[in-house]
Write an enzyme that holds these catalytic residues in place. Structure first.
Site, PDB file in Angstrom:
ATOM      1  N   ARG A  27     -34.463 -49.089 -11.203  1.00 42.19           N
ATOM      2  CA  ARG A  27     -33.340 -49.367 -12.104  1.00 42.19           C
ATOM      3  C   ARG A  27     -33.605 -48.897 -13.528  1.00 42.19           C
ATOM      4  NH1 ARG A  27     -29.954 -53.304  -9.886  1.00 42.19           N
ATOM      5  NH2 ARG A  27     -29.077 -53.727 -11.939  1.00 42.19           N
ATOM      6  N   TRP A  74     -34.378 -49.129 -18.948  1.00 38.04           N
ATOM      7  CA  TRP A  74     -33.829 -47.765 -19.049  1.00 38.04           C
ATOM      8  C   TRP A  74     -33.055 -47.744 -20.352  1.00 38.04           C
ATOM      9  CZ3 TRP A  74     -28.907 -45.345 -18.951  1.00 38.04           C
ATOM     10  CH2 TRP A  74     -28.928 -43.984 -18.649  1.00 38.04           C
ATOM     11  N   ASN A  98     -30.053 -57.054 -19.461  1.00 34.58           N
ATOM     12  CA  ASN A  98     -29.602 -55.824 -18.800  1.00 34.58           C
ATOM     13  C   ASN A  98     -28.140 -55.626 -19.175  1.00 34.58           C
ATOM     14  OD1 ASN A  98     -29.106 -53.685 -17.075  1.00 34.58           O
ATOM     15  ND2 ASN A  98     -28.891 -54.981 -15.255  1.00 34.58           N
ATOM     16  N   GLU A 501     -23.251 -31.409  -3.678  1.00 29.10           N
ATOM     17  CA  GLU A 501     -24.284 -32.438  -3.517  1.00 29.10           C
ATOM     18  C   GLU A 501     -25.676 -31.802  -3.480  1.00 29.10           C
ATOM     19  OE1 GLU A 501     -24.829 -35.419  -3.815  1.00 29.10           O
ATOM     20  OE2 GLU A 501     -26.479 -35.976  -2.505  1.00 29.10           O
ATOM     21  N   LYS A 505     -28.706 -32.666  -6.085  1.00 25.20           N
ATOM     22  CA  LYS A 505     -30.032 -33.147  -5.662  1.00 25.20           C
ATOM     23  C   LYS A 505     -31.120 -32.325  -6.343  1.00 25.20           C
ATOM     24  CE  LYS A 505     -29.573 -36.382  -4.278  1.00 25.20           C
ATOM     25  NZ  LYS A 505     -28.299 -36.978  -4.120  1.00 25.20           N
ATOM     26  N   GLU A 508     -31.348 -33.200 -10.102  1.00 21.67           N
ATOM     27  CA  GLU A 508     -31.941 -34.529 -10.317  1.00 21.67           C
ATOM     28  C   GLU A 508     -33.446 -34.526 -10.134  1.00 21.67           C
ATOM     29  OE1 GLU A 508     -29.541 -36.785  -7.284  1.00 21.67           O
ATOM     30  OE2 GLU A 508     -29.640 -38.290  -8.863  1.00 21.67           O
ATOM     31  N   LYS A 623     -31.207 -45.855 -10.872  1.00 23.97           N
ATOM     32  CA  LYS A 623     -30.519 -45.942  -9.585  1.00 23.97           C
ATOM     33  C   LYS A 623     -29.118 -46.503  -9.741  1.00 23.97           C
ATOM     34  CE  LYS A 623     -30.483 -45.865  -5.016  1.00 23.97           C
ATOM     35  NZ  LYS A 623     -30.228 -44.527  -4.479  1.00 23.97           N
TER      36      LYS A 623
HETATM   37  O1  M6R Z   1     -24.264 -46.573  -6.788  1.00 23.11           O
HETATM   38  P1  M6R Z   1     -23.245 -45.490  -6.881  1.00 23.11           P
HETATM   39  O2  M6R Z   1     -23.007 -44.795  -5.587  1.00 23.11           O
HETATM   40  O3  M6R Z   1     -21.958 -45.923  -7.513  1.00 23.11           O
HETATM   41  O4  M6R Z   1     -23.888 -44.422  -7.868  1.00 23.11           O
HETATM   42  C1  M6R Z   1     -23.174 -43.299  -8.295  1.00 23.11           C
HETATM   43  C2  M6R Z   1     -24.100 -42.292  -8.921  1.00 23.11           C
HETATM   44  O5  M6R Z   1     -24.707 -42.832 -10.063  1.00 23.11           O
HETATM   45  C3  M6R Z   1     -25.181 -41.826  -7.950  1.00 23.11           C
HETATM   46  O6  M6R Z   1     -24.635 -41.295  -6.790  1.00 23.11           O
HETATM   47  C4  M6R Z   1     -26.072 -40.770  -8.615  1.00 23.11           C
HETATM   48  O7  M6R Z   1     -25.360 -39.585  -8.803  1.00 23.11           O
HETATM   49  C5  M6R Z   1     -27.312 -40.571  -7.765  1.00 23.11           C
HETATM   50  N1  M6R Z   1     -28.464 -40.492  -8.607  1.00 23.11           N
HETATM   51  C6  M6R Z   1     -27.237 -39.374  -6.925  1.00 23.11           C
HETATM   52  O8  M6R Z   1     -28.407 -39.064  -6.257  1.00 23.11           O
END
Ligand code: M6R
Length: 628
Positions: A27, A74, A98, A501, A505, A508, A623
């Site tokens: 997180r 974060w 948070n 996607e 990936k 990221e 996350k």
């Molecule tokens: O928990 P969520 O699916 O709502 O999150 C959305 C995005 O923050 C999430 O998919 C993000 O893009 C990931 N890091 C992708 O790998």
């Protein structure tokens, strides 16, 4: 965003808090800290960087008390540093927070005028100041909390402790999640169930506008006005083993390999294998509290899911990041199968673009965590405007799950790697189920076609198992791939969201330039990017767009890019224009995306690993994005 753990009980709080923070590190991971009672005083230890830095600092620290709070951060307000790390402390009060206190600047200014001095640049520290000031006027910890809450604006969850009440902890929230685990002689509070599950399965989910007063063996819940609320714990059925790596070097690789099971679990509640029929059972549209009676023709006796789906004339899908790409697939599938117009939106855009939501609209929100702030705000906005809402979440009882009228579950199991993988394929599978259910409700799916579709979808997990064998290819290819200047991911139709996607990936995890494009768009600009330093990953299944994708690929090939193509079966033609050809087993066009994404995830994983990057916790990310 950030992870919070609090402990009151018979064990060593240091052990429980550090173990809990480890499970929450996904997180936030730029700094961390704990405050634990020792000889009647809170001893605070904080460290910049990963949790391991804090663990090192705490190695030789002992605490004799049984109450403590911890945090992994974060950064939002104030750079990552020890000074800005939580807990924040003012005299006898310690807090972890948070979220974001939106009106922090004005509160801080007032406090400074009254002589307060701030140690950090955060918006959080002022909560410690406010509580301390109230307690100096003889308020109890609970009353101090009740008194300060009306002055706070924003989304927050907070744990507060004071040396004046060494056997109490207060937890309150308006936004990010807080869960309270009730063990034998202990109570654990945390942002996520992962930090609690190895101690107890009895959980109280704190709702917005609720305060928990935690004392030995007892949790009392109050609303923000200070009125007592009766609330019983629920028993969850998650298993502690789900949060271990089980021999894999990273959670992400483990989660990639869990994908066939994730898909099987996602579709299981919605497919009857004996009749080969699809159903949306369990969605449980709760229209009792429906806020848009004018907008949707729902009559009191019309509560059957199928009948509700019949009334839907327009679908909106809203999500962020990877979940947004899953939503994009939903757009292709629903329009084609159910002939219902679909609008897909990024949640951060939707909430501010004054969307027009016509009568009889269904808004679908997709979110692995169920806590993404923008997606939650979009859901609330659509409810206000009269849409019926349906959530697709992985975390049951998350904020989005709780607030939507109907619910579908990814059932992917705990996803710990920050880069989402198995939740994505589960969402893709649910988009199939949803589009077919809508088609069925609209009378557009005859029995034979339904059976054929069920057979194709049910076969997906075992086909996915086979595709995982590309693991070895990418483990070897990664050293060459990491030298590329950039990556273009191309796809058309249902492969287009998968191309996007794949690019996300790689960005990221490998921190490399990668873009996803609809192949037909290449000649409208991106073709200029291509030379021999670029890698082009093309998704080219044998579908109705095959010929068109091949010509797009020829254009790229002529400019010298290195081509990795992902196609269907033994495709000699595609092979001849590719530097590497990866063959996927034949399947239906709507199932193929589930297979196509696997090589792209493996590519990103191995390139990042070969670069020495932190695969499970990539830099600058978290996350669960519970702030805007
Ligand atoms: O928990 P969520 O699916 O709502 O999150 C959305 C995005 O923050 C999430 O998919 C993000 O893009 C990931 N890091 C992708 O790998």
């Amino acid at each position: 965003m950030c992870g919070i753990v609090g402990y009151l009980g018979a064990r060593d709080p240091k052990e429980v808090i550090l173990k809990g923070l480890k499970t929450l590190e996904y997180r936030g991971y730029d700094s961390s800290g704990v405050s634990i009672l020792n000889k009647g005083k809170f001893k605070r230890v904080r460290a910049q960087g990963k949790l391991s830095q804090l663990c090192e600092k705490l190695q030789n620290e002992d605490f004799d008390g049984h109450l403590g709070i911890g945090h992994t951060r974060w950064a939002t307000h104030g750079k990552p540093s020890e000074r800005n790390a939580h807990p924040h402390q003012l005299n006898h009060v310690n807090i972890v927070h948070n979220g974001i206190i939106e009106n922090y600047a004005e509160i801080k200014e007032k406090l400074i005028k009254n002589g307060s001095q701030f140690e950090s640049e955060t918006d959080s520290e002022l909560v410690a100041h406010l509580i301390e000031r109230e307690m100096n006027f003889n308020a109890s910890l609970l009353n101090a909390t009740i008194n300060i809450i009306p002055g706070l604006r924003g989304a927050y969850s907070v744990l507060a402790v004071s040396e004046k009440t060494p056997d109490q902890c207060v937890a309150f929230k308006n936004g990010p999640p807080l869960l309270i685990g009730l063990g034998e002689d202990e109570i654990i509070v945390a942002s996520d169930i992962q930090a609690i599950i190895s101690y107890t399965k009895k959980i109280i989910y704190l709702e917005d506008d609720e305060i928990a007063l935690i004392s030995p063996g007892k949790v009392e819940i109050y609303n923000f006005k200070g009125q007592r609320i009766e609330k019983s714990p629920v028993t969850v059925n998650w298993d502690a083993s789900q949060i271990e790596k089980q021999g894999y070097p990273h959670y992400m690789l483990k989660e990639i390999f869990e994908q066939p099971r994730a898909v099987a679990q996602a579709i299981d509640p919605h497919i009857d294998l004996s009749t080969r029929k699809i159903n949306l059972s369990g969605v449980g549209f709760n229209v009792d509290n429906f806020e848009g009676p004018e907008a949707l023709d729902l009559k009191n006796d019309l509560l059957n899911t199928n009948e509700i789906l019949q009334t839907i004339e327009r679908v909106f899908i809203v999500a962020c990041g990877t979940s947004y790409y899953a939503g994009m697939l939903g757009e292709y599938l629903i329009e084609r199968a159910a002939e219902v117009p679909v609008e897909i939106d990024l949640a951060s855009e939707f909430r501010y673009r004054y969307p027009v939501i016509p009568k009889n609209s269904l808004l679908i929100v997709v979110s692995q965590s169920g806590e993404t702030a923008d997606t939650l705000a979009a859901l609330r906005q659509a409810k206000k405007q009269g849409a019926l809402t349906l959530s697709i979440c992985n975390v049951p009882r998350s904020s989005i799950d709780r607030e939507a009228h109907g619910h579908l579950y990814m059932n992917a199991g705990v996803e710990i790697g920050v880069a989402s993988t198995k939740a994505f394929v589960s969402s893709l599978a649910l988009m199939n189920i949803l589009s077919l259910s809508l088609a069925k409700a609209k009378g557009l799916l005859n029995e034979d076609l339904e059976k054929k579709c069920v057979d194709e979808i049910v076969a997906a997990p075992s086909l996915m198992e086979g595709v995982l064998a590309y693991d070895k290819f990418f483990a070897q290819a990664a050293d060459d791939l990491k030298k590329k200047r950039g990556f273009l991911y191309l796809g058309r139709g249902v492969s287009y969201p998968i191309a996007l996607e794949g690019a996300l990936k790689l960005k990221e995890l490998a921190y490399m330039h990668a873009e996803g494009y609809a192949s037909g768009e290449m000649k409208h600009g991106p073709l200029a990017l291509i030379d021999e330093t670029m890698a082009i990953i093309v998704l080219c299944p044998k579908d109705e767009l095959y010929e068109k994708t091949i010509s797009n690929l020829e254009e790229a090939k002529a400019r010298g890019g290195m081509i990795i193509s992902i196609g269907t079966g033994d495709d000699e033609r595609l092979k001849s224009i590719s530097d590497h050809y990866l063959s996927l087993p034949e399947t239906a066009w709507y199932v193929n995306p589930l297979l196509e994404v696997i090589p792209l995830q493996l590519l990103a994983y191995y390139v990042a690993k070969s670069l020495g990057n932190d695969v499970d916790q990539p830099r600058n990310l978290a996350k669960s994005v519970t702030v805007e």
